[in-house]
Design an enzyme around this catalytic site. Structure first.
Site, PDB file in Angstrom:
ATOM      1  N   LEU A   1      30.168  48.071  40.984  1.00 24.78           N
ATOM      2  CA  LEU A   1      29.143  47.088  40.615  1.00 24.78           C
ATOM      3  C   LEU A   1      29.520  46.412  39.294  1.00 24.78           C
ATOM      4  O   LEU A   1      28.876  46.601  38.271  1.00 24.78           O
ATOM      5  CB  LEU A   1      27.758  47.741  40.524  1.00 24.78           C
ATOM      6  CG  LEU A   1      26.599  46.752  40.602  1.00 24.78           C
ATOM      7  CD1 LEU A   1      26.393  46.277  42.036  1.00 24.78           C
ATOM      8  CD2 LEU A   1      25.305  47.360  40.065  1.00 24.78           C
ATOM      9  N   GLY A   2      30.604  45.612  39.348  1.00 25.10           N
ATOM     10  CA  GLY A   2      30.961  44.758  38.217  1.00 25.10           C
ATOM     11  C   GLY A   2      30.268  43.420  38.409  1.00 25.10           C
ATOM     12  O   GLY A   2      29.260  43.317  39.121  1.00 25.10           O
TER      13      GLY A   2
ATOM     14  N   ILE B   1      31.211  40.771  40.067  1.00 25.43           N
ATOM     15  CA  ILE B   1      31.223  40.306  41.461  1.00 25.43           C
ATOM     16  C   ILE B   1      30.279  41.163  42.301  1.00 25.43           C
ATOM     17  O   ILE B   1      29.504  40.645  43.111  1.00 25.43           O
ATOM     18  CB  ILE B   1      32.665  40.309  42.023  1.00 25.43           C
ATOM     19  CG1 ILE B   1      33.485  39.236  41.294  1.00 25.43           C
ATOM     20  CG2 ILE B   1      32.671  40.062  43.530  1.00 25.43           C
ATOM     21  CD1 ILE B   1      34.973  39.265  41.581  1.00 25.43           C
TER      22      ILE B   1
ATOM     23  N   ARG C   1      41.055  44.358  45.786  1.00 23.97           N
ATOM     24  CA  ARG C   1      42.512  44.242  45.909  1.00 23.97           C
ATOM     25  C   ARG C   1      42.948  45.076  47.096  1.00 23.97           C
ATOM     26  O   ARG C   1      42.349  46.124  47.394  1.00 23.97           O
ATOM     27  CB  ARG C   1      43.219  44.791  44.661  1.00 23.97           C
ATOM     28  CG  ARG C   1      43.209  43.884  43.464  1.00 23.97           C
ATOM     29  CD  ARG C   1      44.158  42.693  43.616  1.00 23.97           C
ATOM     30  NE  ARG C   1      44.153  41.863  42.428  1.00 23.97           N
ATOM     31  CZ  ARG C   1      43.343  40.816  42.243  1.00 23.97           C
ATOM     32  NH1 ARG C   1      42.490  40.455  43.170  1.00 23.97           N
ATOM     33  NH2 ARG C   1      43.426  40.103  41.132  1.00 23.97           N
TER      34      ARG C   1
ATOM     35  N   GLU D   1      51.109  41.031  50.153  1.00 20.63           N
ATOM     36  CA  GLU D   1      50.674  39.642  50.334  1.00 20.63           C
ATOM     37  C   GLU D   1      51.866  38.714  50.164  1.00 20.63           C
ATOM     38  O   GLU D   1      52.674  38.937  49.270  1.00 20.63           O
ATOM     39  CB  GLU D   1      49.592  39.280  49.312  1.00 20.63           C
ATOM     40  CG  GLU D   1      48.297  40.005  49.585  1.00 20.63           C
ATOM     41  CD  GLU D   1      47.180  39.656  48.608  1.00 20.63           C
ATOM     42  OE1 GLU D   1      47.333  38.707  47.815  1.00 20.63           O
ATOM     43  OE2 GLU D   1      46.161  40.342  48.629  1.00 20.63           O
TER      44      GLU D   1
ATOM     45  N   HIS E   1      43.581  35.896  50.595  1.00 24.35           N
ATOM     46  CA  HIS E   1      43.277  35.982  49.151  1.00 24.35           C
ATOM     47  C   HIS E   1      42.710  34.657  48.621  1.00 24.35           C
ATOM     48  O   HIS E   1      43.272  34.033  47.719  1.00 24.35           O
ATOM     49  CB  HIS E   1      44.531  36.389  48.359  1.00 24.35           C
ATOM     50  CG  HIS E   1      44.184  37.090  47.077  1.00 24.35           C
ATOM     51  ND1 HIS E   1      44.872  38.166  46.577  1.00 24.35           N
ATOM     52  CD2 HIS E   1      43.194  36.857  46.193  1.00 24.35           C
ATOM     53  CE1 HIS E   1      44.335  38.558  45.439  1.00 24.35           C
ATOM     54  NE2 HIS E   1      43.290  37.777  45.179  1.00 24.35           N
ATOM     55  N   ILE E   2      41.583  34.253  49.209  1.00 18.68           N
ATOM     56  CA  ILE E   2      40.983  32.972  48.813  1.00 18.68           C
ATOM     57  C   ILE E   2      39.632  33.165  48.132  1.00 18.68           C
ATOM     58  O   ILE E   2      38.806  32.254  48.103  1.00 18.68           O
ATOM     59  CB  ILE E   2      40.832  32.022  50.031  1.00 18.68           C
ATOM     60  CG1 ILE E   2      40.009  32.686  51.165  1.00 18.68           C
ATOM     61  CG2 ILE E   2      42.188  31.572  50.545  1.00 18.68           C
ATOM     62  CD1 ILE E   2      39.589  31.721  52.261  1.00 18.68           C
TER      63      ILE E   2
HETATM   64  P1  NAP Z   1      34.442  43.500  36.514  1.00 18.10           P
HETATM   65  O1  NAP Z   1      33.120  42.921  36.209  1.00 18.10           O
HETATM   66  O2  NAP Z   1      35.325  43.900  35.392  1.00 18.10           O
HETATM   67  O3  NAP Z   1      34.233  44.753  37.489  1.00 18.10           O
HETATM   68  C1  NAP Z   1      35.236  45.704  37.691  1.00 18.10           C
HETATM   69  C2  NAP Z   1      34.744  46.763  38.627  1.00 18.10           C
HETATM   70  O4  NAP Z   1      35.774  47.737  38.797  1.00 18.10           O
HETATM   71  C3  NAP Z   1      33.534  47.501  38.069  1.00 18.10           C
HETATM   72  O5  NAP Z   1      32.718  47.868  39.128  1.00 18.10           O
HETATM   73  C4  NAP Z   1      34.154  48.719  37.413  1.00 18.10           C
HETATM   74  O6  NAP Z   1      33.273  49.819  37.379  1.00 18.10           O
HETATM   75  C5  NAP Z   1      35.273  49.017  38.384  1.00 18.10           C
HETATM   76  N1  NAP Z   1      36.359  49.784  37.743  1.00 18.10           N
HETATM   77  C6  NAP Z   1      37.225  49.357  36.810  1.00 18.10           C
HETATM   78  N2  NAP Z   1      38.082  50.341  36.471  1.00 18.10           N
HETATM   79  C7  NAP Z   1      37.727  51.420  37.221  1.00 18.10           C
HETATM   80  C8  NAP Z   1      38.209  52.742  37.326  1.00 18.10           C
HETATM   81  N3  NAP Z   1      39.251  53.167  36.590  1.00 18.10           N
HETATM   82  N4  NAP Z   1      37.602  53.594  38.193  1.00 18.10           N
HETATM   83  C9  NAP Z   1      36.542  53.178  38.925  1.00 18.10           C
HETATM   84  N5  NAP Z   1      36.033  51.930  38.869  1.00 18.10           N
HETATM   85  C10 NAP Z   1      36.627  51.061  38.028  1.00 18.10           C
HETATM   86  O7  NAP Z   1      35.313  42.490  37.389  1.00 18.10           O
HETATM   87  P2  NAP Z   1      34.822  41.508  38.542  1.00 18.10           P
HETATM   88  O8  NAP Z   1      34.818  40.123  38.015  1.00 18.10           O
HETATM   89  O9  NAP Z   1      33.599  42.052  39.200  1.00 18.10           O
HETATM   90  O10 NAP Z   1      36.080  41.625  39.532  1.00 18.10           O
HETATM   91  C11 NAP Z   1      36.338  42.833  40.221  1.00 18.10           C
HETATM   92  C12 NAP Z   1      37.671  42.762  40.936  1.00 18.10           C
HETATM   93  O11 NAP Z   1      37.611  41.816  41.987  1.00 18.10           O
HETATM   94  C13 NAP Z   1      38.835  42.252  40.070  1.00 18.10           C
HETATM   95  O12 NAP Z   1      39.403  43.259  39.270  1.00 18.10           O
HETATM   96  C14 NAP Z   1      39.808  41.721  41.092  1.00 18.10           C
HETATM   97  O13 NAP Z   1      40.734  42.711  41.475  1.00 18.10           O
HETATM   98  C15 NAP Z   1      38.917  41.380  42.274  1.00 18.10           C
HETATM   99  N6  NAP Z   1      38.905  39.931  42.505  1.00 18.10           N
HETATM  100  C16 NAP Z   1      39.322  39.465  43.710  1.00 18.10           C
HETATM  101  C17 NAP Z   1      39.322  38.102  43.962  1.00 18.10           C
HETATM  102  C18 NAP Z   1      39.762  37.540  45.285  1.00 18.10           C
HETATM  103  O14 NAP Z   1      40.238  36.423  45.324  1.00 18.10           O
HETATM  104  N7  NAP Z   1      39.578  38.268  46.361  1.00 18.10           N
HETATM  105  C19 NAP Z   1      38.923  37.207  42.956  1.00 18.10           C
HETATM  106  C20 NAP Z   1      38.492  37.724  41.755  1.00 18.10           C
HETATM  107  C21 NAP Z   1      38.493  39.097  41.535  1.00 18.10           C
HETATM  108  P3  NAP Z   1      32.144  49.952  36.261  1.00 18.10           P
HETATM  109  O15 NAP Z   1      31.525  48.586  36.074  1.00 18.10           O
HETATM  110  O16 NAP Z   1      31.212  50.925  36.836  1.00 18.10           O
HETATM  111  O17 NAP Z   1      32.832  50.392  35.024  1.00 18.10           O
END
Ligand code: NAP
Length: 323
Positions: free
Chosen positions: A159-160, A162, A242, A271, A290-291
């Site tokens: 729950l970040g 996104i 990812r 990818e 990956h969009i």
């Molecule tokens: P964010 O707000 O930083 O959220 C990161 C999430 O990962 C949080 O839920 C965090 O948990 C968790 N996390 C981080 N390190 C961890 C660990 N060591 N163990 C367990 N949980 C961990 O980032 P966001 O903006 O939501 O983005 C999340 C991810 O989405 C990105 O890192 C990226 O890989 C992916 N993404 C994909 C696309 C796509 O095109 N498909 C685009 C953008 C991003 P806590 O909050 O509980 O600490």
């Protein structure tokens, strides 16, 4: 004069213009769409790290120890993404190289795609499209039957930013939303009316499991055979985090033995996904390349922010969004 190296030649022009405020901009003749996740060759990054003060990169451009060891002048790596799993952040820190990324600006676009994928797999939208194009669709009662969203339980893993944005959207569809994250978020629970549950409970009770975790050494292959063994029979699995969060072989087994009713995936461990991949042969799987953030306004904002990070770093000593 400072040198800023950009690994793609077709980012929005506003990015290169902004970067020119702080140095000479060198652009790698990448050729493909700037948003392809095929990284530039390692030698290019090593050479750039040796000669330049800043690197502006995209997903797939691997800034590992080897690249960072070559860093003679390099002071900052700025990625046009929020995820930083392609950068050895700890080692960069040790080498005195700042790392910057582009959080927040892509959250809504990625959450929109996650919900789009969820509906596409629940209601067989992509399959219906395919059948029509192949002249095989018959509007017969009972064909292409999906499931309702309303009243179903969605379990968000991670729950970040996104994850929260996905939760908001799914609540609007009348779904019950639960989550698991390494840190509990009581303020979000209160604001949205969602519930924290232990991971095992989330897996065994959710009709839709939505993954929005960051990829780190701790979360690599987070979804393995054991976790897939715990998901509710007939659940759907959606991943916008990812690809390497998931053991693809274990996912395939769960799909093939019917434990999972379907999957919708925007990201893969390799990818682009190789042609003829087993995932692409399954009718109950929806795939996108990956969009997540691929909306014009969002991608423009990401590119601008990556440049603003570099400019802020050279002007103030700190990027706008340091990792
Ligand atoms: P964010 O707000 O930083 O959220 C990161 C999430 O990962 C949080 O839920 C965090 O948990 C968790 N996390 C981080 N390190 C961890 C660990 N060591 N163990 C367990 N949980 C961990 O980032 P966001 O903006 O939501 O983005 C999340 C991810 O989405 C990105 O890192 C990226 O890989 C992916 N993404 C994909 C696309 C796509 O095109 N498909 C685009 C953008 C991003 P806590 O909050 O509980 O600490």
């Amino acid at each position: 004069m400072r040198c800023v190296f950009v690994t793609r030649d077709r980012f929005p022009s506003s990015m290169y213009k902004k970067l020119e405020e702080v140095g000479r901009v060198e652009v790698y003749p990448y050729g493909e769409s700037p948003w392809s996740t095929r990284g530039v060759p390692k030698e290019v990054l090593i050479d750039a790290a040796r000669r330049c003060d800043a690197l502006v990169i995209y997903i797939g451009d691997l800034v590992d120890k080897e690249v960072l060891d070559a860093a003679e002048r390099l002071k900052i790596v700025s990625t046009v993404s929020v995820g930083v799993d392609h950068i050895d952040v700890e080692y960069a820190k040790r080498r005195g190289v700042a790392v910057a990324h582009t959080p927040y600006v892509l959250v809504d676009a990625v959450a929109d795609l996650a919900v789009g994928l969820l509906i596409a797999v629940a209601r067989k939208i992509a399959l219906g499209d395919r059948l029509i194009r192949e002249g095989r669709a018959s509007p017969v009662w009972g064909s292409l039957m999906g499931v309702d969203l309303k009243g179903k339980r969605a379990g968000i893993v991670g729950l970040g930013n996104i994850g929260v944005a996905v939760a908001r959207r799914l609540l609007a569809f009348g779904m019950e939303v639960v989550y698991w994250s390494r840190r509990r978020k009581p303020e979000v629970e209160f604001a949205l009316g969602i519930k924290y549950v232990e991971l095992d409970e989330l897996l065994s009770t959710s009709d839709f499991v939505v993954v929005a975790l960051a990829l780190t050494p701790e979360t690599e292959r987070f979804f393995d055979r054991e976790k897939f063994g715990k998901v509710k029979r007939g659940a759907f699995f959606i991943n916008v985090g990812r690809g390497r969060l998931v053991d693809t072989e274990a996912l395939l087994e769960a799909l093939e033995d019917g434990r999972l009713a379907g999957a919708a995936l925007d990201v893969f461990d390799v990818e682009p996904l190789p042609p003829g991949h087993r995932l692409a042969k399954l009718d109950n799987v929806v795939l996108t390349p990956h969009i997540g953030s691929a909306a014009v306004e969002t991608r423009e904002r990401m590119a601008e922010l990556a440049a603003e990070n570099v400019v802020a770093f050279f002007r103030t000593g700190k990027p706008l969004y340091a990792v």
